[in-house]
Each structure stands twice: as C-alpha cells, then as structure tokens.
Design a protein around this motif. Structure first.
Motif, PDB file in Angstrom:
ATOM      1  N   THR A 525      74.370  55.431  60.478  1.00 47.60           N
ATOM      2  CA  THR A 525      75.765  55.777  60.202  1.00 47.60           C
ATOM      3  C   THR A 525      76.313  54.874  59.110  1.00 47.60           C
ATOM      4  O   THR A 525      75.871  53.751  58.935  1.00 47.60           O
ATOM      5  N   SER A 530      81.963  50.347  56.752  1.00 51.07           N
ATOM      6  CA  SER A 530      81.157  50.421  57.975  1.00 51.07           C
ATOM      7  C   SER A 530      81.792  49.921  59.262  1.00 51.07           C
ATOM      8  O   SER A 530      81.114  49.683  60.245  1.00 51.07           O
ATOM      9  N   GLY A 533      81.618  53.211  60.773  1.00 52.08           N
ATOM     10  CA  GLY A 533      80.193  53.388  61.038  1.00 52.08           C
ATOM     11  C   GLY A 533      79.822  52.780  62.383  1.00 52.08           C
ATOM     12  O   GLY A 533      79.050  53.363  63.158  1.00 52.08           O
ATOM     13  N   TYR A 534      80.383  51.609  62.656  1.00 53.21           N
ATOM     14  CA  TYR A 534      80.113  50.927  63.925  1.00 53.21           C
ATOM     15  C   TYR A 534      80.738  51.698  65.094  1.00 53.21           C
ATOM     16  O   TYR A 534      80.101  51.909  66.127  1.00 53.21           O
ATOM     17  N   GLN A 537      78.493  54.493  65.841  1.00 51.04           N
ATOM     18  CA  GLN A 537      77.309  54.067  66.588  1.00 51.04           C
ATOM     19  C   GLN A 537      77.621  53.972  68.083  1.00 51.04           C
ATOM     20  O   GLN A 537      76.873  54.452  68.931  1.00 51.04           O
ATOM     21  N   VAL A 550      73.756  51.050  61.953  1.00 52.21           N
ATOM     22  CA  VAL A 550      74.856  51.088  61.002  1.00 52.21           C
ATOM     23  C   VAL A 550      74.372  50.528  59.671  1.00 52.21           C
ATOM     24  O   VAL A 550      73.782  49.453  59.633  1.00 52.21           O
TER      25      VAL A 550
END
Lengths: 564, 564
Positions: A525, A530, A533-534, A537, A550
């Motif tokens: 991701t 990010s 992104g996390y 996840q 990530v």
C-alpha cells in the motif's frame, strides 16, 4: 615560572582558535601562530558561496562579524597572538623543542622554541593519479587562491562547460555554485549515488533535484583521462568510454590529512593517515597537541577511530587543546557522530550518525523508517521533508537520521544529532517535548513522527518496504499487488504508473472485493506520504490479509520517474 | 472476547489522536468520539494565522495535509471511528461504565457504554471577574467560532482599536494578527514583562520590537473595568486610572483545565485544577484515561506536577493513552520541559526548561550566560540571535534556555529542548557535533557558544553582569566605569550614551592610562555582542585590574534606549 612559549602551526580554523583561547587563558604566554598561506582564519566553508555569487566581498571570508580582517595586525592587537603568514614549518625538533620554518616569500629561515606545540596542519584534496591531471584547467577547491580562481572564472564568464569529479559534499556545493554562475555542469561519481552519507534511495531524491536544475550526473562512472591540447584541458574521458568536453574540472574526491610534518617528527599516525591523539587531543608526544583536519578522532557510536574533517569540529577540538595546554588535561573531546548538512539548490540535505548501509557494515542489526511529511501545517506555507531513521533493532536506540527536502531540514538534523549523541531511543523521542507553533513545526514534529513510524515497525504493527525494493520487484517482473489509497484527484495529478490499483482509503472498507482474494497475496500500500498507506494496512489485516506492506514515504519519497 | 467499547470525550487535538490510534491498534474495537463543538480536529494553534490573514481558507484549519476536511464522514471512512459532533457529555457513570450525552442542536439524549474511557475535555480561557466583562465586544480566542468572529472583524474592517488583555503567548500572537489586520493594538499586562517564560531582560527585547510595530504596551497594569454604552464595549479603564478607548477586547490571560466532568465523577483532581493522571496517563479510575489540556503532568526538571496546555503534548499524551488502553500499560509519558516558541512580527521567541527566575524559585543555585550573535556567517545574510542559558551552578547541568531574535531561533530552541530533556551539561554541549554549513549555522553553533560562555563564567574566568543590573546602577547614580571596546565606526552608528568610555580592543593594551588607575575600581566592558568585551576583561586582568566584568550580550542585547 617564566612565560611559556606556545607555538601553533596552521592558521585556518583550529589554529587561530587554539592560539586565541590559549592566550585568553594565560595572558603571560607567548603565543605564536605560524601560517603557510598568506591569509588567516579563512572561512573556507564559505568558498562555494563566494564562488557562486552569494556575496561579492572577498574580505567577508576573512573578517570578524564586525568587518575587521583577521590579519597579523588584528591577531597582535585584538588577540595578543604573534601570527606570521607565509611561514611554512619545515621540521619539528622534539628533543630541543623547536620548529624550523621558512618564509615562503622572502626565503628567510627561523627557528622557534616551544614549550607546547599545536599541530593544525589541515588537509589536502586528493589528487587521483589519472593521466592529464597536470593540465591547465584541472583544479580543486581547498585554498583561498582556488576560491579566487573559480570566482574569477565566474566573473569573466570564459568557462562554459565544467566537470566536477566527485559527488560528495564539496562537489555538490561547487556544482551548485558553478551552475548558478551560468556554467553547464557535469558531475562524475564513481559510486552509484551522490552524497554517500545518505542511503541510496534518499540520495536519489537529491540526484533527481540536481538533474532538474540541468546538471548532468554520471554515477557509477569515473574519469579515465583528462584530455587536453597544448597543456590546456579540453575534456574528460570517462570509464565508460564517453567523452565530456569541458574547459574546467574541479576534483573533489575528498581530502587527506596533512600529517607529513608529524610523521617526520616521529609522532604516531593512525589508520586513516591522520595524527593520532588521545581524548585530550594530545599526540604521542606529551608536549604536542593536534586538532582539525589533520587528526583522527573517535566515532562516538562505534567507538572506532574516524577521520572527520569538519570545520565545526576543528574549532571545538582546538578549544579543548587550549584548555588542556593551559589548565592541564581537564577537557575531553568525545569525537564525532558525523553530523553534516548542505544546501543543494532548493533542497537541504543533512544527516547524523550512521546510514543504514554503514550501520549494517558496522555489524548493527537495524530497523529503519522513512517519513515524508510537510515541515509545518499546510496553511503556513509548508514544505516537504523526507527522512530516514535508523535504529538498533533490539534496543530501539537511534543510530542515525538523514533528512532531505525543501523544508526545514536544519532543525530536524540538529535534533537528531542531539539524539544520537545522547543515545536516545525511539521511545524517548516519541514523547519528546519540542518547541511547537505553526510557523515552526507540525504539532507532532516530523522527527517525532519518524520515531513513531519506526516504533510501529519495530513492534511489527507496520510492515514496511522501501521504494527501492518495490522498484526492483517491478523491474524483475515480480511486482506485488500495489495499492494506491490516495484520492482520485491526487492520482490525476501524479502517479507511479507501475500497474498500481487506486482505491481511496475512505472507500477501502467497501471495496475489499477489488483486492486479491488470496489472503496470503502480497499487497503493497502507499499514499502521498504513507500515513493512509499504514491505515490501509491495518484495515486489510483486520480483514484477514496476512502479507500487507506499506511503501515507506509514499509517492513523495519515490526517487524514480513519476507520471503527471 | 467481544469487541471492546472505547469512548473518547473531546474532538480537538488529543481526542482524535487517541481515538484513531486506538482503532489502528485494535481494529475490532468500537471507538466513539464525542465532541461538543460542531468541528473536529481543529488546528487551534493556527487560529491567529487565520485571523491575521496568513491564509484565507477556513477549511485549512480542519483539513488533512491533502485537503480533506476531518468531519464525521472522514472519521468513519478513513479512521473507522464513530465521531459525533455537537454532542456534549453531561455525566459519567463509573459504576455502570456509561456516559450520558446530549445533542446540543437537537436536544436528543443518549447513553454510551464504555470499557475504556478517555477524557480529552480541553481547557477554557480564564475570564477575570472584572465589571463589564459581559459587554458585547469583550472576547477570547479559544473556539473555532472565536476565530471566525475575529477573522470577520478583520475582513469587515469595522474595528479600529483593540485591547489585548494579557501579554502571554496567545495574547502576543493575537496582537500580531490584529495589528497585521490594520487595527491599533494596545496590550495590557499585569506583570512587568510580556511572555513570562522569558526572563525580564530577554522579554524586554521582545517588548521593544512589539512597540516598534506601533503597538502600545502597558506593563504592570491591569484592567479595572470594561466600559460600555448600551451593552456595547467602548473602552477599558486601567488600574492606573487611564482609559483606553476600543471597539474590541481580547482576553488572553491563560486557560483553566476543563475538569468539571471528571470532578463530578469523583476522579482525582490536582493542585492546578487539572485531572490527575499517573505516568501511563491513567486517572484515579483504572478504566479512565485522560490527555491534553485537561490534565496535569510532571515537570521533567523539578519532578513536580505542572499544567502544560500545549498542542504538541496533547497529541503525544493521547498516543500514550491509546497504547496503554489497547496494549496494556506499556507506554509512559515523562512530562514536560515547557518547550515553546512563538513568532512575534519579525522576531521569534522560544524557550525550554526553566528561566533564571523560575529556577531560583525552585531552589536551584544557578549560573547564567547571555549570548548575542549572528545565526550564521555574516556573508550568508545572517540575522541576530540573543540567548540566555541557565545552568546548575554546581554541576553545569543545563536547566533552561531562551532565545529571541530575527534569526533562526527554531533550531536553537529545539537543540536546547533535547539538551534539557537529556540532562546534558554545558561541558557536553561545549563539544557537541551539530550539523554545520554556512547556509545553516555558525561554525560554532550559537547554542554551543552560549555553553562556552557559561563555562567561562562558571570557571570564574569571565565575570558577567546583566544589562539590567548595569542600567539599575546607572539609574541609581552608582555606575561603574563603563568601557566600550568596539571600533569608532560602530560607536558612531549606535551607542549606549550612558557615560561610557570608548577604547577599541585593538588599542586597549596601549591605552591603559585612560582607565581608572585604582586597580580595584569596578570596570564593566562591552562590545557589540561581548566577545571583545571578554577579551578586554582578560587583558585588563592580566594588567592587574581585579574587578572587571563583562556586560553580557553587549549592545545587541541591551533592551533599553540606544543612541543613533
């Protein structure tokens, strides 16, 4: 007791500091400063900015903050120090405690007695044994006269094309100076990246920026020959066979300590060729101290000896020398954590401690985090920072930190330097009380957030993958499922275009059918930086996916080509 | 185990952080965020910059870095958190583990069960019991609607004259915002200085700058009455009897923790009126945590409880709360060192740790140093920094640091905060390896130089006297012999004009006959920043004078009138 004679060899950074402080600590001492060059106390770190036209008054490199040039008369009147320029020391007679010197202008010789001697003999640029290096036009940047020459070339405008050999700190500063002066600049670097104090993927962000300024960067390439006609440089031939025509070469592949005088006097020399000193900056002769670019000092993280020719350390070492000479061995110089920073056009790039590569080479088991974020709230005209933190995998002790970007890198690296020197862990930094107001930082300072990310990784909550690894997998044809969780508008503006799937975070919980239904499939991701992104996840893991990573730093830290 | 219910009260800084992280740590948890105001995650520290016109989009105060407003829908979709705005919690039933709340718009009531409860109820501006405080026009800056109203007054231009009551951090930020909006601003402060986190003589530099912007500053004065006509504010009457006509008052004399809900639920309350928490941010009820402006936390230097309502700490505390709620009591919040910074027109002012005044009140025996210098080399467009460092007189441990000036205050205070948190001494900092390059700092960083000065003072080599003490002696008619050792050109440009004698340092050794010939006579030396002042002290002592002091910070730190 009669007044003691203190002789200091070298008049650039460490020498004047040692001499002036020694005199302040002991007003009765006879302090003599012997300087080979015609100038004293040159602000040599400022040369690139003089060359590049940041300022025009040459004397500013030699003057006090109030504009008084630090010449022999200044040292005599204001500091009580007997400074002698154009004075080269030829030998040290340790038995008789004298130094022999010669005036390089008049040829006059002299012998000066000392009770205490300080060696601040500095360093010399490396000159590679490459054919043609003697050609007119192949230069370095080390002495004031080098700066004068390069500035003259700027002012006359007679140089069109220049090749910088070496993409380290000085190489990059000179690159900027000459490019700002209107020259076409090529940078040639043997290794696969510029600025080796940065890890590869961070250095690539700098390289991308340098290239965006019209500079040609040749990595993993070297100079096999300097080409010339009638003794005058016309170009360089690279290891790959290509030829780059140029009127000027600046060789900046590092410096070597000037330790010949010390060596000839029988003083102990270290593995890097620098003068060996103890923690009091005392050489193997108890009457002789040394400081600055000619010595080796400990790396405070590894405990091993290191060569760290930095202007700031030279001054601090010299102050320790003065204290120990006059007050007895009261002061200790603990060494370096390799803190450094430089300006690269619109970016700043800095680091402290160990890079991931270096830490692994030193035998550390490490965990790292990459963080891309603004340096302050968006509404305050914020700019980007991309950082990488390296910590000991067992203890969480922060071993190193590197930061690049147009944002406020300066504060970040200074904070990190303090952290590394103190041996702080990511947990210490995760609850640090730093100054905050919107004009100065984010509510959670970028450095703290980087520690938080690392904490999440160390605890196994966040699985990270570097953009370099993702790129390698793509290039190998074994790309994982790549999930961009940004908004469609962000995707429109800029995207990786490597086969990624766009599912905005806000719709992810309702779009799970668009993902690989094999719950063990590898999913990577990412978002802008990010954070989302996390979040993604964590959402996917909550829904049973087991192999979600990530891509750290998101698209803002992606050092490769993006699609607009 | 069934999914746990986590309820968070308060949706500004700490609340959303605790809620979002709790959900990330435990995807199965039902996380509810109850917020009294109509907005969520307001960047309240940004209000002054919105009011002052630094930016115009109100939504930027409420949005993520990519511009998404953090509303209920955002929290649901991106964070998996059930956020409810306009929802006031009225009681906590600890026995049944529920909270009762009411929708402030619809009047609808609800009861929400919790397994873990987090109190992030924030703070409320102090309202002094002064006659007329209910008048239309007497405002504070705390909530979004306050910011909206002040911004509206800027935009309509209907307010000409404003009085800020309270010269603390928020008062000064609002002062700048409204002055930049074109209003005539008066600041009224009960104490003898603005910004009480600074020592008096440092705060006076800020005051001088504020006044230079056309602001009228009334120190050692208070408001005895708000004057009005027909319920509308027309002016304020001060304690000294004077009347300042105005259309607007902003009261900013600090905040008090919102702890009523906690108190009514029987939770332990501290001496400052904030909710008591342990090192895990847990209240006296093991199921209830608290974070942000409603709690008391330890001062890391004194070990005593403190009230530290800072936005950055709120976030960090909330993160610790989330960890401890979900992972067990794994995380500790160590407290505050009172790091803070603010922009004041063209200056920045920041501090960390204890001021001299505060340190003495806490029983420390201290030694201090004042340092005025440029923030980087003069040729790089450097700006002034004036700092004061406070250290323990016995150990040299740095207890506090304050810094003001147009220069790079941000890095200095961040470095100092790290130092104070780590308990570093002046000796540690004297050999610190910080990032250096001319665009970023001096070769010896200003912070390090300040430690060096303090080291010289502590060792008895430099005898300092504060400019405030010198001024007092002059005013009392017991002035010492004051020796300006700057150059004649500098003297022409700017001078104290308090009866000083000018003898440039370079000529001092040959001008000793111009000094008091009584070797015990008190002599105070100074220069621009007092490096040369220190040199002069050492010279005079070497010639037998016994009572020479350096006026610290030189003329650049002189907070009183100078002659041009």
């Amino acid at each position: 007791m009669s007044a003691q004679n203190i002789v200091v060899i070298g008049g650039s950074a460490a020498g004047p500091k040692a001499a002036a402080r020694a005199k302040r600590l002991d007003a009765t001492a006879n302090v003599t400063l012997l300087q080979k060059a015609p100038e004293l106390s040159m602000a040599s770190c400022g040369y690139p900015y003089y060359i590049g036209g940041e300022f025009d008054e040459r004397n500013q490199l030699l003057a006090t903050p109030t504009g008084v040039v630090r010449d022999e008369a200044f040292f005599a009147a204001a500091k009580g120090v007997n400074a002698q320029v154009n004075t080269e020391v030829t030998t040290i007679d340790r038995d008789n405690k004298t130094v022999s010197c010669v005036n390089t202008v008049t040829g006059e010789k002299d012998t000066v007695p000392y009770d205490k001697l300080v060696l601040c003999t500095g360093a010399t640029p490396r000159r590679p044994p490459i054919p043609g290096i003697e050609l007119d036009g192949v230069r370095a940047l080390s002495e004031m006269r080098d700066a004068d020459k390069l500035r003259e070339l700027r002012d006359t405008g007679e140089v069109k094309d220049v090749v910088i050999v070496g993409g380290g700190l000085i190489g990059i500063e000179v690159c900027e100076a000459l490019a700002e002066s209107g020259m076409n600049v090529n940078v040639v670097e043997m290794l696969s990246q510029l600025l080796t104090f940065l890890d590869w993927e961070v250095a690539k962000l700098v390289e991308k920026h340098v290239k965006s300024k019209g500079i040609t960067v040749h990595t993993e390439n070297g100079v096999s020959e300097f080409l010339g006609e009638n003794g005058k440089l016309t170009g360089v031939k690279l290891n790959d066979g290509s030829v780059v025509p140029c009127d000027l070469v600046v060789v900046s592949i590092g410096v070597v300590p000037n330790a010949t005088l010390a060596k000839e006097a029988g003083l102990e020399i270290g593995d890097f060729g620098g003068i060996s000193v103890d923690t009091h900056m005392r050489t193997s002769d108890p009457s002789i101290y040394a400081a600055g670019d000619c010595v080796e000092i400990p790396n405070r993280i590894t405990g091993k000896k290191a060569y760290a020719p930095y202007g700031d350390l030279a001054n601090l070492e010299a102050r320790v020398v003065a204290d120990n000479m006059i007050l007895g061995d009261t002061a200790v110089f603990p060494g370096t954590v390799n803190s450094g920073i430089c300006k690269v056009f619109n970016l700043s790039a800095g680091s402290t401690g160990l890079s991931e590569k270096r830490a692994k080479a030193e035998g550390f088991e490490v965990v790292t985090a990459t963080n891309a974020s603004l340096d302050k709230p968006g509404f305050m005209g914020a700019k980007l920072l991309v950082s990488k933190m390296v910590a000991d995998a067992k203890t969480g002790r922060i071993l190193g930190f590197q930061c690049v970007g147009p944002g406020e890198v300066n504060r970040q690296v200074a904070e990190a330097a303090m952290t590394v020197m103190n041996g702080n862990t990511i947990f210490d930094i995760g609850v640090a009380d730093l100054p905050y107001a919107p004009p100065f930082s984010l509510a959670i300072d970028h450095f703290i957030t980087t520690a938080h990310i690392l904490e999440n990784k160390k605890a196994g909550r966040m699985a990270g993958i570097s953009n370099a690894d993702v790129k390698e997998r793509i290039d190998e044809g074994t790309a994982p499922f790549i999930l961009d969780v940004r908004a469609p508008t962000e995707f429109e503006e800029m995207r990786l275009n490597v086969g990624e799937t766009l599912i905005p975070l806000g719709t992810l919980r309702n779009s799970l059918d668009k993902l690989p239904q094999d719950k063990d499939a590898e999913i990577v991701t990412f978002c802008k930086i990010s954070m989302r992104g996390y979040e993604a996840q964590r959402v996917l893991e909550a829904h049973g996916w087991t192999n979600v990573k990530v891509m750290e730093g998101g698209i803002m830290a992606w050092p490769f080509k993006v699609e607009f």
